[in-house]
Design a protein around this motif. Structure first.
Motif, PDB file in Angstrom:
ATOM      1  N   THR A 152       0.835  -1.204   0.000  1.00 26.40           N
ATOM      2  CA  THR A 152       0.000   0.000   0.000  1.00 26.40           C
ATOM      3  C   THR A 152       0.869   1.252   0.000  1.00 26.40           C
ATOM      4  O   THR A 152       0.599   2.219  -0.730  1.00 26.40           O
ATOM      5  CB  THR A 152      -0.924   0.011   1.229  1.00 26.40           C
ATOM      6  N   ILE A 153       1.922   1.225   0.813  1.00 29.32           N
ATOM      7  CA  ILE A 153       2.839   2.365   0.862  1.00 29.32           C
ATOM      8  C   ILE A 153       3.521   2.551  -0.489  1.00 29.32           C
ATOM      9  O   ILE A 153       3.650   3.668  -0.998  1.00 29.32           O
ATOM     10  CB  ILE A 153       3.869   2.180   1.987  1.00 29.32           C
ATOM     11  N   ALA A 154       3.952   1.443  -1.107  1.00 26.43           N
ATOM     12  CA  ALA A 154       4.581   1.512  -2.426  1.00 26.43           C
ATOM     13  C   ALA A 154       3.617   2.087  -3.459  1.00 26.43           C
ATOM     14  O   ALA A 154       4.011   2.878  -4.332  1.00 26.43           O
ATOM     15  CB  ALA A 154       5.061   0.131  -2.854  1.00 26.43           C
ATOM     16  N   ALA A 155       2.345   1.700  -3.377  1.00 24.34           N
ATOM     17  CA  ALA A 155       1.347   2.217  -4.307  1.00 24.34           C
ATOM     18  C   ALA A 155       1.115   3.709  -4.100  1.00 24.34           C
ATOM     19  O   ALA A 155       0.932   4.461  -5.071  1.00 24.34           O
ATOM     20  CB  ALA A 155       0.034   1.458  -4.142  1.00 24.34           C
ATOM     21  N   ARG A 156       1.130   4.149  -2.853  1.00 22.72           N
ATOM     22  CA  ARG A 156       0.995   5.580  -2.567  1.00 22.72           C
ATOM     23  C   ARG A 156       2.161   6.354  -3.199  1.00 22.72           C
ATOM     24  O   ARG A 156       1.974   7.432  -3.773  1.00 22.72           O
ATOM     25  CB  ARG A 156       0.980   5.828  -1.064  1.00 22.72           C
ATOM     26  N   LEU A 157       3.359   5.810  -3.060  1.00 30.14           N
ATOM     27  CA  LEU A 157       4.534   6.463  -3.641  1.00 30.14           C
ATOM     28  C   LEU A 157       4.418   6.562  -5.152  1.00 30.14           C
ATOM     29  O   LEU A 157       4.688   7.615  -5.743  1.00 30.14           O
ATOM     30  CB  LEU A 157       5.794   5.687  -3.249  1.00 30.14           C
ATOM     31  N   ALA A 158       4.020   5.484  -5.792  1.00 37.98           N
ATOM     32  CA  ALA A 158       3.897   5.474  -7.252  1.00 37.98           C
ATOM     33  C   ALA A 158       2.855   6.482  -7.732  1.00 37.98           C
ATOM     34  O   ALA A 158       3.062   7.196  -8.716  1.00 37.98           O
ATOM     35  CB  ALA A 158       3.541   4.072  -7.732  1.00 37.98           C
ATOM     36  N   ALA A 159       1.738   6.560  -7.015  1.00 41.91           N
ATOM     37  CA  ALA A 159       0.669   7.480  -7.400  1.00 41.91           C
ATOM     38  C   ALA A 159       1.110   8.939  -7.302  1.00 41.91           C
ATOM     39  O   ALA A 159       0.591   9.805  -8.016  1.00 41.91           O
ATOM     40  CB  ALA A 159      -0.561   7.244  -6.522  1.00 41.91           C
ATOM     41  N   ALA A 160       2.078   9.204  -6.409  1.00 43.56           N
ATOM     42  CA  ALA A 160       2.560  10.575  -6.218  1.00 43.56           C
ATOM     43  C   ALA A 160       3.758  10.907  -7.103  1.00 43.56           C
ATOM     44  O   ALA A 160       4.306  12.005  -7.018  1.00 43.56           O
ATOM     45  CB  ALA A 160       2.926  10.786  -4.756  1.00 43.56           C
ATOM     46  N   GLY A 161       4.175   9.960  -7.945  1.00 46.12           N
ATOM     47  CA  GLY A 161       5.283  10.237  -8.856  1.00 46.12           C
ATOM     48  C   GLY A 161       6.645   9.834  -8.334  1.00 46.12           C
ATOM     49  O   GLY A 161       7.654  10.444  -8.676  1.00 46.12           O
ATOM     50  N   PHE A 162       6.679   8.780  -7.524  1.00 41.79           N
ATOM     51  CA  PHE A 162       7.937   8.254  -7.000  1.00 41.79           C
ATOM     52  C   PHE A 162       8.114   6.798  -7.430  1.00 41.79           C
ATOM     53  O   PHE A 162       7.140   6.074  -7.636  1.00 41.79           O
ATOM     54  CB  PHE A 162       7.953   8.290  -5.466  1.00 41.79           C
ATOM     55  N   GLU A 163       9.360   6.391  -7.505  1.00 43.52           N
ATOM     56  CA  GLU A 163       9.687   4.985  -7.721  1.00 43.52           C
ATOM     57  C   GLU A 163      10.398   4.465  -6.480  1.00 43.52           C
ATOM     58  O   GLU A 163      11.426   5.012  -6.067  1.00 43.52           O
ATOM     59  CB  GLU A 163      10.607   4.809  -8.927  1.00 43.52           C
ATOM     60  N   LEU A 164       9.836   3.423  -5.873  1.00 47.08           N
ATOM     61  CA  LEU A 164      10.466   2.819  -4.703  1.00 47.08           C
ATOM     62  C   LEU A 164      11.706   2.066  -5.176  1.00 47.08           C
ATOM     63  O   LEU A 164      11.625   1.093  -5.910  1.00 47.08           O
ATOM     64  CB  LEU A 164       9.499   1.865  -4.007  1.00 47.08           C
ATOM     65  N   THR A 165      12.868   2.535  -4.770  1.00 44.68           N
ATOM     66  CA  THR A 165      14.132   1.951  -5.240  1.00 44.68           C
ATOM     67  C   THR A 165      14.804   1.067  -4.212  1.00 44.68           C
ATOM     68  O   THR A 165      15.695   0.289  -4.552  1.00 44.68           O
ATOM     69  CB  THR A 165      15.112   3.070  -5.651  1.00 44.68           C
ATOM     70  N   PHE A 166      14.383   1.174  -2.948  1.00 47.03           N
ATOM     71  CA  PHE A 166      15.040   0.384  -1.895  1.00 47.03           C
ATOM     72  C   PHE A 166      14.083   0.199  -0.726  1.00 47.03           C
ATOM     73  O   PHE A 166      13.372   1.116  -0.333  1.00 47.03           O
ATOM     74  CB  PHE A 166      16.304   1.088  -1.404  1.00 47.03           C
ATOM     75  N   PHE A 167      14.082  -1.029  -0.206  1.00 47.38           N
ATOM     76  CA  PHE A 167      13.324  -1.309   1.021  1.00 47.38           C
ATOM     77  C   PHE A 167      14.153  -2.234   1.894  1.00 47.38           C
ATOM     78  O   PHE A 167      14.800  -3.170   1.406  1.00 47.38           O
ATOM     79  CB  PHE A 167      11.980  -1.984   0.718  1.00 47.38           C
TER      80      PHE A 167
END
Length: 204
Positions: A138-153
């Motif tokens: 869900t957090i990753a989806a929030r990031l994507a919707a705001a124009g971010f790419e999750l690059t590290f977790f």
């Protein structure tokens, strides 16, 4: 500070990079970054009492809301939400504002609670130290919707358990329950803690 150090190491900001800590509280991270690194960090929080204490203790902080920050666009190389993103409402607006503040290819760092998406688990919202307890997805989806790419977790649940264990040992289980919020008795998800690093997607 260990997670802060880890995030700074992974982000590889250039010397003199400009950073902002959103939801900085009393400015612990801001003081560390400005005194122990060659980066420059500003803290913001909407809690007036916390900001007064932060300033009194020498932190570069100001009173502001995450949904409307008093900075120019592309002012920062990095935006940090350290154990604050889950408490900020509305999250979508806060992420869009964070994106506005970032330079091209700027980094967003979130260290916060999340829910392990195991069978039968449900997301929830609590009223204590924790706010939204959402799945990592869900957090990753929030990031994507705001124009971010999750690059590290990276998962840091072990450190969270050690902290909670020490709090129970020092102050008792009742103290921890009060701090987290009484709703924890009905939470089905496994409470976890993670480090999320995302990059501002260019061209959007």
């Amino acid at each position: 500070m260990e997670l802060t150090k880890r995030a700074l190491q992974l982000c590889r900001f250039s010397a003199g990079a400009s950073l902002v800590d959103i939801g900085c509280g009393e400015g612990q991270t801001v003081r560390y970054v400005n005194s122990c690194t060659d980066f420059k960090m500003t803290g913001v929080d909407k809690d007036g009492a916390a900001i007064e204490k932060a300033i009194a203790e020498g932190a570069c902080c100001l009173l502001a809301d995450a949904a409307e920050l008093p900075f120019c666009a592309a002012a920062f190389d990095g935006v940090f939400f350290e154990c604050s993103f889950s408490k900020i409402e509305p999250p979508a607006t806060a992420l869009l504002e964070a994106r506005r503040l970032l330079k091209e290819r700027g980094r967003l760092v979130i260290t916060d609670f999340y829910a392990d998406a195991q069978a039968g688990a449900k997301e929830t919202t609590l009223s204590g130290l924790l706010g939204r307890v959402e799945f990592k997805e869900t957090i990753a989806a929030r990031l994507a919707a705001a124009g971010f790419e999750l690059t590290f977790f990276e998962d840091h649940t072990k450190a969270l358990r050690q902290l909670f264990g020490q709090l129970i040992f020092d102050f008792g289980r009742g103290f921890l329950d009060d701090a987290l919020g009484k709703e924890t008795t009905g939470v089905t998800a496994k409470l976890s803690y993670g480090l999320f690093i995302a990059e501002k997607v260019t061209g959007n």
